[in-house]
Design a protein around this motif. Structure first.
Motif: not given
Length: 489
Positions: A338-346
């Motif tokens: 769920n934290d994809g938006p914080y780290v630019g995806g995978c």
């Protein structure tokens, strides 16, 4: 005198103690630093702002400035965090490693080094590596994602070489998994020899005796993340009778010695609400847990069970619940996927991390059991040139909606495409089941369901509002730790 250890402030020779064990010799400069840190850790109200101020002044990486500023604001505004840190009486030696090895050398200085290396390699090395020194384990947990690997163990010479090569690439953060890292006979030697690396270990916690906790405190450069399924009934049901009580005892030993430690949770359709209840989170905080990794169940490994995957509705609830906890509880939480938006995806495939299993196979991710390279045959820099990693980099992020970042559960067709394009092989028997038959069809259905919901969340602005509402500190924790990306043991 056995060998030298460079911790960034001069050689730290290893000597053999009276009991035949290796003991690290702390340099005089680091002893002075420890004394300074020790004096201010008795007054965290002064210590944390002073350390953050120092990091802000010496940081040369523009991207880290807002992260440091966000941490400082959270510290100044959140009395609960200040109370927790004051109560724990953190070890000065561990604080020194967290500040000097993990934050300064691993990120502030490491980022610059990795950028220099990128000019030579043609791509930037990852921020950290996930390494399985052994697949041996004293437990046989149901659904373990590593449960179908053969019980290999990497030779010490290979582990030592990989860690040395990692530092040459600017990597000073290594996450250990397995198997059980504390079952690796050279673990203590690893920490002593590589004092210029900060380690984290995903562990079941049952092998952390008083003796082990003592040498962890002496060395100071490993923080355990202990795996749990919930309270006693849920944990023992998966891990075995009596395991929960052993975990609680291990946490007590770590807390009594002022060591920083965390917890690692495998989130399923059956435990998601309990794991993120006020009661359970407050219980972890009371035990001294400072950080929490949340891993959604993936149907791989021993006895995969599709019914354990969280539903799209549960995943959406979890995202909002974690954001709420970040604002109200003094604990760092990273919620992979769920934290994809914080780290630019995978972050896998070498973008921020890679996984090396105990047979030496270099994999894109702890849950992606395919490889084209083996670390026993190539250097780390050579292995990072894997065509499978190139396929990852060419496709990342895998979707414009970063709430759906994962090629395994969100875009499984891309998983299949990358494996075939790179000619990658499964790294254990049954690893390719995720690409075919019932599991592949189920993943396709679930991915379509989640993407439809994620698109609605994005349209309504929920993704943006959640990002704004979530603590800046929690976002930076996910970005920098970004998937210590590993697995629960």
């Amino acid at each position: 005198m056995l060998s030298g250890v460079n911790n960034g402030s001069g050689a730290e020779p290893l000597r053999e103690g009276d009991d035949g064990t290796l003991q690290v010799q702390i340099s005089w400069s680091d002893r002075i630093l420890e004394t300074m840190i020790g004096s201010i850790t008795r007054d965290p109200g002064r210590a944390v702002p002073a350390i953050l101020s120092l990091l802000g002044k010496i940081n040369a990486v523009e991207a880290y400035r807002p992260v440091i500023a966000a941490v400082r604001r959270r510290w100044d505004e959140d009395e609960k965090w200040r109370e927790v840190v004051a109560r724990l009486h953190l070890s000065p030696r561990m604080v020194r490693h967290l500040v000097m090895t993990w934050a300064l050398k691993g990120f502030v200085q490491g980022q610059k080094k990795r950028q220099e290396v990128a000019e030579r390699l043609g791509f930037r090395p990852p921020s950290f590596i996930l390494l399985d020194p052994t697949e041996a384990c004293n437990l046989r947990c149901r659904g373990c994602w590593a449960g179908r690997y053969e019980p290999h163990t990497l030779p010490w010479e290979v582990v030592d070489r990989v860690l040395t090569e990692a530092k040459e690439l600017g990597i000073h953060w290594v996450v250990l998994s397995g198997g059980e890292p504390f079952a690796y006979r050279y673990l203590r030697q690893m920490l002593a020899r590589h004092q210029d690396i900060m380690f984290m270990a995903y562990t079941n916690g049952t092998l952390i005796s008083d003796e082990v906790a003592d040498w962890l405190a002496d060395l100071g450069n490993l923080t355990p993340a202990i795996s749990l399924e919930g309270f006693q009934e849920e944990t023992d049901a998966r891990r075995g009778a009596g395991v929960y009580e052993q975990i609680m005892a291990a946490m007590d030993r770590l807390r009594e010695r002022g060591l920083v430690f965390g917890a690692s949770l495998t989130v399923t359709s059956r435990n998601v609400y309990q794991l993120f209840s006020d009661r359970f989170i407050d219980h972890l905080i009371d035990k001294g847990v400072l950080y929490l990794w949340s891993f959604h169940y993936i149907p791989i490994g021993r006895d995969p069970d599709l019914s354990l995957m969280i539903s799209p509705e549960q995943r959406a609830w979890l995202r909002e619940r974690v954001n709420e906890l970040r604002m109200t509880r003094p604990i760092f939480i990273a919620d992979f996927w769920n934290d994809g938006p914080y780290v630019g995806g995978c972050i896998a495939g070498g973008r921020h991390y890679v996984h090396i299993n105990a047979n030496g196979d270099v994999e894109p991710c702890a849950f992606f059991h395919f490889s084209t390279e083996n670390i026993k045959e190539k250097s780390l820099a050579e292995a990072l040139k894997s065509p499978l990693f190139a396929a990852f980099r060419a496709r990342q992020p895998f979707h414009r909606n970063l709430l759906a970042p994962c090629p395994i559960i969100d875009h499984p067709q891309m998983l299949r495409d990358m494996v075939r394009e790179a000619g990658a092989r499964p790294t254990h028997e049954g690893a390719d089941e995720i690409m075919r038959d019932e599991i592949a069809r189920a993943l396709d259905r679930r991915a379509a369901e989640w993407l439809a919901l994620a698109e609605e969340l994005e349209k309504t602005g929920a993704a943006g509002s959640a990002k704004a509402a979530a603590s800046e500190v929690a976002a930076s924790a996910s970005a920098s730790a970004s998937a210590s990306a590993g697995r629960t043991v």
